[in-house]
Design a protein around this motif. Structure first.
Motif, PDB file in Angstrom:
ATOM      1  N   ALA A   1      -6.856   0.171  10.146  1.00 54.84           N
ATOM      2  CA  ALA A   1      -7.749  -0.911   9.711  1.00 54.84           C
ATOM      3  C   ALA A   1      -6.997  -1.888   8.818  1.00 54.84           C
ATOM      4  CB  ALA A   1      -8.954  -0.333   8.974  1.00 54.84           C
TER       5      ALA A   1
ATOM      6  N   ASP B   1       0.860  -1.180   0.000  1.00 56.67           N
ATOM      7  CA  ASP B   1       0.000   0.000   0.000  1.00 56.67           C
ATOM      8  C   ASP B   1       0.896   1.229   0.000  1.00 56.67           C
ATOM      9  OD1 ASP B   1      -2.108   1.699   0.129  1.00 56.67           O
ATOM     10  OD2 ASP B   1      -2.691   1.246   2.189  1.00 56.67           O
TER      11      ASP B   1
ATOM     12  N   ASP C   1       1.217   5.215   0.104  1.00 52.62           N
ATOM     13  CA  ASP C   1       0.410   6.356   0.517  1.00 52.62           C
ATOM     14  C   ASP C   1       1.304   7.563   0.746  1.00 52.62           C
ATOM     15  OD1 ASP C   1      -2.061   7.456   1.003  1.00 52.62           O
ATOM     16  OD2 ASP C   1      -2.649   5.900   2.430  1.00 52.62           O
ATOM     17  N   TYR C   2       0.685   8.720   0.657  1.00 52.88           N
ATOM     18  CA  TYR C   2       1.425   9.971   0.853  1.00 52.88           C
ATOM     19  C   TYR C   2       1.806  10.148   2.312  1.00 52.88           C
ATOM     20  CZ  TYR C   2       2.086  15.070   0.828  1.00 52.88           C
ATOM     21  OH  TYR C   2       2.571  16.329   0.960  1.00 52.88           O
ATOM     22  N   GLN C   3       0.908   9.721   3.176  1.00 48.85           N
ATOM     23  CA  GLN C   3       1.167   9.839   4.603  1.00 48.85           C
ATOM     24  C   GLN C   3       0.320   8.800   5.329  1.00 48.85           C
ATOM     25  OE1 GLN C   3      -0.091  13.920   4.945  1.00 48.85           O
ATOM     26  NE2 GLN C   3      -2.157  13.334   5.555  1.00 48.85           N
TER      27      GLN C   3
ATOM     28  N   MET D   1      -3.583   2.375  17.468  1.00 47.10           N
ATOM     29  CA  MET D   1      -4.988   2.421  17.062  1.00 47.10           C
ATOM     30  C   MET D   1      -5.456   1.058  16.558  1.00 47.10           C
ATOM     31  SD  MET D   1      -5.694   5.893  14.993  1.00 47.10           S
ATOM     32  CE  MET D   1      -6.086   7.391  15.808  1.00 47.10           C
TER      33      MET D   1
ATOM     34  N   GLU E   1      -5.090  21.903  11.005  1.00 49.18           N
ATOM     35  CA  GLU E   1      -4.104  21.491  10.022  1.00 49.18           C
ATOM     36  C   GLU E   1      -3.107  22.607   9.755  1.00 49.18           C
ATOM     37  OE1 GLU E   1      -4.565  18.647   9.809  1.00 49.18           O
ATOM     38  OE2 GLU E   1      -6.692  18.375  10.117  1.00 49.18           O
TER      39      GLU E   1
ATOM     40  N   ILE F   1      -4.452  16.545   2.941  1.00 48.30           N
ATOM     41  CA  ILE F   1      -5.778  16.379   3.523  1.00 48.30           C
ATOM     42  C   ILE F   1      -6.868  16.494   2.469  1.00 48.30           C
ATOM     43  CG2 ILE F   1      -7.379  17.244   5.279  1.00 48.30           C
ATOM     44  CD1 ILE F   1      -4.714  16.086   6.279  1.00 48.30           C
TER      45      ILE F   1
ATOM     46  N   MET G   1       2.183  20.509  14.603  1.00 46.16           N
ATOM     47  CA  MET G   1       1.111  20.836  15.512  1.00 46.16           C
ATOM     48  C   MET G   1       1.547  20.720  16.952  1.00 46.16           C
ATOM     49  SD  MET G   1      -1.697  19.386  13.141  1.00 46.16           S
ATOM     50  CE  MET G   1      -0.350  19.277  11.994  1.00 46.16           C
TER      51      MET G   1
ATOM     52  N   ILE H   1      -4.281   9.146  -2.577  1.00 47.05           N
ATOM     53  CA  ILE H   1      -3.680  10.465  -2.421  1.00 47.05           C
ATOM     54  C   ILE H   1      -2.991  10.818  -3.741  1.00 47.05           C
ATOM     55  CG2 ILE H   1      -1.921  11.805  -1.209  1.00 47.05           C
ATOM     56  CD1 ILE H   1      -4.036  11.217   0.740  1.00 47.05           C
TER      57      ILE H   1
ATOM     58  N   THR I   1      -0.488  10.290  19.796  1.00 47.36           N
ATOM     59  CA  THR I   1      -1.006  11.597  19.379  1.00 47.36           C
ATOM     60  C   THR I   1      -1.561  11.429  17.974  1.00 47.36           C
ATOM     61  OG1 THR I   1       1.124  12.202  18.450  1.00 47.36           O
ATOM     62  CG2 THR I   1       0.680  12.888  20.722  1.00 47.36           C
ATOM     63  N   PHE I   2      -2.366  12.378  17.573  1.00 41.76           N
ATOM     64  CA  PHE I   2      -2.956  12.267  16.252  1.00 41.76           C
ATOM     65  C   PHE I   2      -3.201  13.637  15.672  1.00 41.76           C
ATOM     66  CE2 PHE I   2      -6.885  12.628  13.812  1.00 41.76           C
ATOM     67  CZ  PHE I   2      -6.538  11.863  12.715  1.00 41.76           C
ATOM     68  N   SER I   3      -2.813  13.818  14.435  1.00 38.75           N
ATOM     69  CA  SER I   3      -3.299  14.936  13.648  1.00 38.75           C
ATOM     70  C   SER I   3      -3.360  14.414  12.219  1.00 38.75           C
ATOM     71  CB  SER I   3      -2.370  16.139  13.744  1.00 38.75           C
ATOM     72  OG  SER I   3      -1.307  15.994  12.831  1.00 38.75           O
ATOM     73  N   THR I   4      -4.132  15.091  11.403  1.00 38.01           N
ATOM     74  CA  THR I   4      -4.283  14.564  10.050  1.00 38.01           C
ATOM     75  C   THR I   4      -3.043  14.815   9.204  1.00 38.01           C
ATOM     76  OG1 THR I   4      -5.543  16.572   9.645  1.00 38.01           O
ATOM     77  CG2 THR I   4      -6.774  14.535   9.898  1.00 38.01           C
ATOM     78  N   HIS I   5      -2.125  15.642   9.667  1.00 39.23           N
ATOM     79  CA  HIS I   5      -0.878  15.845   8.936  1.00 39.23           C
ATOM     80  C   HIS I   5       0.273  15.033   9.513  1.00 39.23           C
ATOM     81  CE1 HIS I   5      -1.857  18.581   5.844  1.00 39.23           C
ATOM     82  NE2 HIS I   5      -2.083  19.627   6.594  1.00 39.23           N
ATOM     83  N   LEU I   6       0.084  14.496  10.679  1.00 36.72           N
ATOM     84  CA  LEU I   6       1.204  13.826  11.324  1.00 36.72           C
ATOM     85  C   LEU I   6       0.703  12.699  12.200  1.00 36.72           C
ATOM     86  CD1 LEU I   6       4.312  13.957  11.825  1.00 36.72           C
ATOM     87  CD2 LEU I   6       3.804  15.350  13.812  1.00 36.72           C
TER      88      LEU I   6
ATOM     89  N   SER J   1      -2.406   7.475   7.938  1.00 34.90           N
ATOM     90  CA  SER J   1      -3.660   8.040   8.405  1.00 34.90           C
ATOM     91  C   SER J   1      -4.393   6.997   9.230  1.00 34.90           C
ATOM     92  CB  SER J   1      -4.502   8.499   7.227  1.00 34.90           C
ATOM     93  OG  SER J   1      -5.589   9.268   7.698  1.00 34.90           O
ATOM     94  N   ILE J   2      -5.560   7.403   9.730  1.00 33.41           N
ATOM     95  CA  ILE J   2      -6.250   6.512  10.670  1.00 33.41           C
ATOM     96  C   ILE J   2      -6.672   5.200  10.025  1.00 33.41           C
ATOM     97  CG2 ILE J   2      -7.032   8.292  12.259  1.00 33.41           C
ATOM     98  CD1 ILE J   2      -9.721   8.240  10.763  1.00 33.41           C
ATOM     99  N   GLU J   3      -7.035   5.256   8.740  1.00 36.39           N
ATOM    100  CA  GLU J   3      -7.517   4.019   8.120  1.00 36.39           C
ATOM    101  C   GLU J   3      -6.378   3.027   7.908  1.00 36.39           C
ATOM    102  OE1 GLU J   3      -7.551   6.886   6.662  1.00 36.39           O
ATOM    103  OE2 GLU J   3      -6.854   6.809   4.599  1.00 36.39           O
TER     104      GLU J   3
ATOM    105  N   VAL K   1     -13.061   5.739  11.515  1.00 36.48           N
ATOM    106  CA  VAL K   1     -12.037   5.104  10.678  1.00 36.48           C
ATOM    107  C   VAL K   1     -12.671   4.510   9.419  1.00 36.48           C
ATOM    108  CG1 VAL K   1     -10.355   3.232  10.534  1.00 36.48           C
ATOM    109  CG2 VAL K   1     -10.492   4.604  12.612  1.00 36.48           C
TER     110      VAL K   1
END
Lengths: 128, 487
Positions: free
Chosen positions: A20, A9, A11-13, A67, B20, B70, B461, B170, A53-58, A15-17, B152
């Motif tokens: 899964a 897989d 991906d660019y970064q 998770m 963000e 994003i 952040m 992406i 920790t969680f952010s959508t950029h990091l 993420s939460i999915e 999720v």
């Protein structure tokens, strides 16, 4: 690499999915370029974070593993393959020569592990 | 000899967590220690409009996605809509338009779900004053694991839709000038149909949480980042909400039309941007009203306020309840963004379901061309609001000029107003309390800002708070989260 039983897989970064996806596998290798660290690469276990920790950029691999464990009861074992890169601040469409050599070394290292699903054997040389 | 007036005291909050990108907040106090002004600074460098110059136009819909990890799909589609016009291919085939719409609703679904379940729900479920070490997605995962899993899986579903339509989750390449480069296979369609009802059910669950929270706290929220504003969004010719295409509509705080059904190719006749020395982010405003009166909100709240109706049944019912229960539209409560966003979540799930049943998605007529143009504008309603892409191309097919007004930039003044309102109501003395910190974050987060997008760079952040007196002395400092802790 088209190895039976291995899902790739790109991906660019993270993420939460990703959590899964982790939960559907026995072993997970997070492979990426590293801005610092050993040459040609580092390979080390990634343990689930206790208090991530969680952010959508990091989001760190440890947080993804945390998770996956907390939300999906995942038992997957995680590893990181950190391939040393160099020219991160240059605009360009190709890797530097040294990074290409490191990538080849990383591939040479990881391919048999994936092929034989040999992550639990004592023969793995952790570079870090 | 003239005596200089004392400089305002400053309280600085830097940067802001769970949004963000990298911003900081400065609260300026007057000599009576009352809040004079609050500023949300964007401290990252903006440069994407320059990077793009000289590149061939067909690369742009792929390149601009690097603005942000994003909402790359929104940039992809806004850019390609402009490039459609450059190649004279703006009248897309049904398959191309519906594939793009499917991609867009997938993006809307995953973005709204991610924001609500993983960034906002900690505030709503635990309260603004809960311990920040609990008031986060990990806390939600421990106390409300089902909710965290739903977030999720909704995000995953949206991402898979994007992958199937854009080629990759992406930075996809699906939309090309004049069309699309693939259709949706029967197998892909059936895979999505299998789960869509579950996605709708979960979307309704999220809508209920946002609705119930807003109604339960409506009195408090009316005094929290609430202020009159104009509202701008795309609108369909019949007044329906349309997130992919339409004309521009602007309404004032009472709902009166400022302009309507404006062709966005002429947006620059209606909207201008102001520059301020303390931020890299520009301040857009409606030209006819000027910068003082012409600033506006965009995004879910503006869209729900501006439209006459929503063309999917369940979202329309939710919209009617939203408008009725909050005293008629327009609603000017910043925290009502969450409820409006969840109305759109349901709408997006409904749109995906309807599109999946449309056989045009399996069509093979994917591309059109026409008479070339040298200049074009592409607009789309991105998850965070109206997104403008404007390009000029030379005779060698190179981009020679680019102007982007991203959603968060459109919401720049409202976010500043929200912070100011919170500061006026919750700052006591000169001490930055945890309560004030929390509320400033919550107010900014209501807008779901992407500060990285707005300045076209990626940030870190964390939260650092500093109190500085009028002589520049540091009186107090607090650090929270991420890199900020590693002082």
């Amino acid at each position: 690499m088209a190895i039976p039983g291995v899902t790739v897989d790109a991906d660019y970064q993270l993420s939460i999915e990703t959590a899964a996806a982790v939960a559907q596998h026995e072993y997970v290798v997070f492979a990426d370029a590293s801005v610092a660290g050993p040459e040609p690469f580092a390979f080390y276990p990634v343990h689930p974070a206790a208090q991530g920790t969680f952010s959508t950029h990091l989001i760190e691999p440890e947080d993804v593993m945390g998770m996956a464990r907390d939300l999906f009861q995942a038992k997957a074992k995680g590893y990181a393959l950190a391939i040393r890169g160099y020219a991160f601040h240059d605009f360009g469409e190709t890797l530097s020569d040294k990074a290409l050599q490191n990538l080849a070394a990383g591939l040479e290292f990881i391919a048999p592990l994936l092929q034989d699903c040999a992550f639990d054997t004592a023969s793995i040389q952790y570079v870090r | 000899m003239a005596i200089a007036a004392p400089a305002p005291r400053k309280i600085i909050i830097e940067p802001v967590t769970r949004v963000e990108g990298h911003g900081k907040v400065t609260i300026l106090l007057d000599e009576k220690k009352q809040v004079q002004q609050a500023r949300l600074h964007i401290v990252e460098f903006r440069g994407f409009e320059r990077f793009i110059q000289g590149r061939p136009f067909w690369e742009v819909p792929v390149l601009v996605q690097r603005l942000c990890g994003i909402c790359p799909v929104s940039h992809h589609l806004a850019a390609v809509k402009a490039m459609d016009r450059i190649v004279g291919g703006e009248n897309l085939t049904p398959t191309a338009e519906k594939m793009r719409r499917l991609m867009h609703y997938g993006q809307m679904l995953q973005s709204h779900a991610l924001h609500f379940f993983h960034l906002v729900s900690p505030d709503l479920l635990f309260g603004f004053d809960a311990d920040p070490t609990i008031r986060n997605v990990i806390g939600v995962a421990k106390r409300f694991p089902d909710l965290a899993v739903q977030g999720v899986m909704l995000r995953k579903y949206g991402q898979e839709i994007i992958k199937a339509t854009a080629g990759k989750k992406i930075h996809g390449t699906g939309a090309i000038p004049g069309g699309i480069n693939k259709n949706l296979s029967i197998a892909e369609r059936d895979g999505f149909l299998k789960d869509i009802e579950q996605m709708l059910t979960w979307s309704h669950g999220a809508l209920k949480i946002a609705r119930d929270y807003t109604l339960e706290h409506v009195k408090d929220l009316a005094g929290f980042g609430t202020f009159d504003s104009n509202h701008v969004s795309l609108i369909r010719a019949d007044g329906a909400m349309d997130l992919y295409h339409g004309n521009l509509r602007a309404i004032d705080p009472r709902g009166k039309s400022i302009f309507d059904q404006v062709d966005y190719q002429r947006y620059f006749d209606y909207v201008a941007e102001e520059v301020k020395p303390w931020s890299y982010m520009k301040f857009p405003f409606i030209k006819s009203l000027g910068p003082e009166q012409g600033w506006y909100r965009v995004g879910p709240l503006a869209r729900v306020n501006a439209c006459d109706f929503i063309d999917t049944k369940e979202a329309e019912a939710a919209r009617q309840e939203f408008v009725k229960l909050l005293g008629g539209k327009p609603v000017n409560v910043s925290m009502a963004y969450h409820w409006a966003r969840m109305v759109e979540l349901v709408h997006s799930a409904e749109k995906i379901r309807d599109l999946l049943h449309d056989p045009d998605l399996q069509g093979t007529d994917l591309l059109v061309t026409g008479v070339r143009r040298r200049e074009a504008v592409g607009l789309i309603e991105a998850p965070r609001g109206t997104l403008f892409h404007h390009y000029e191309v030379n005779e060698h097919d190179q981009v020679v000029r680019c102007n982007l007004i991203v959603s968060t930039t459109n919401n720049n003044t409202p976010m500043n107003r929200a912070v100011e309102d919170v500061a006026r109501n919750f700052l006591s003395g000169t001490e930055i309390t945890e309560g004030l910190l929390n509320r400033i974050e919550v107010a900014i987060r209501a807008y779901d800002p992407c500060l990285s997008c707005a300045t076209h760079a990626m940030g870190q952040m964390a939260l650092i708070v500093e109190v500085v007196d009028c002589d520049g002395r540091l009186l107090d400092r607090k650090a929270r989260g991420g890199g900020a802790d590693a002082e």
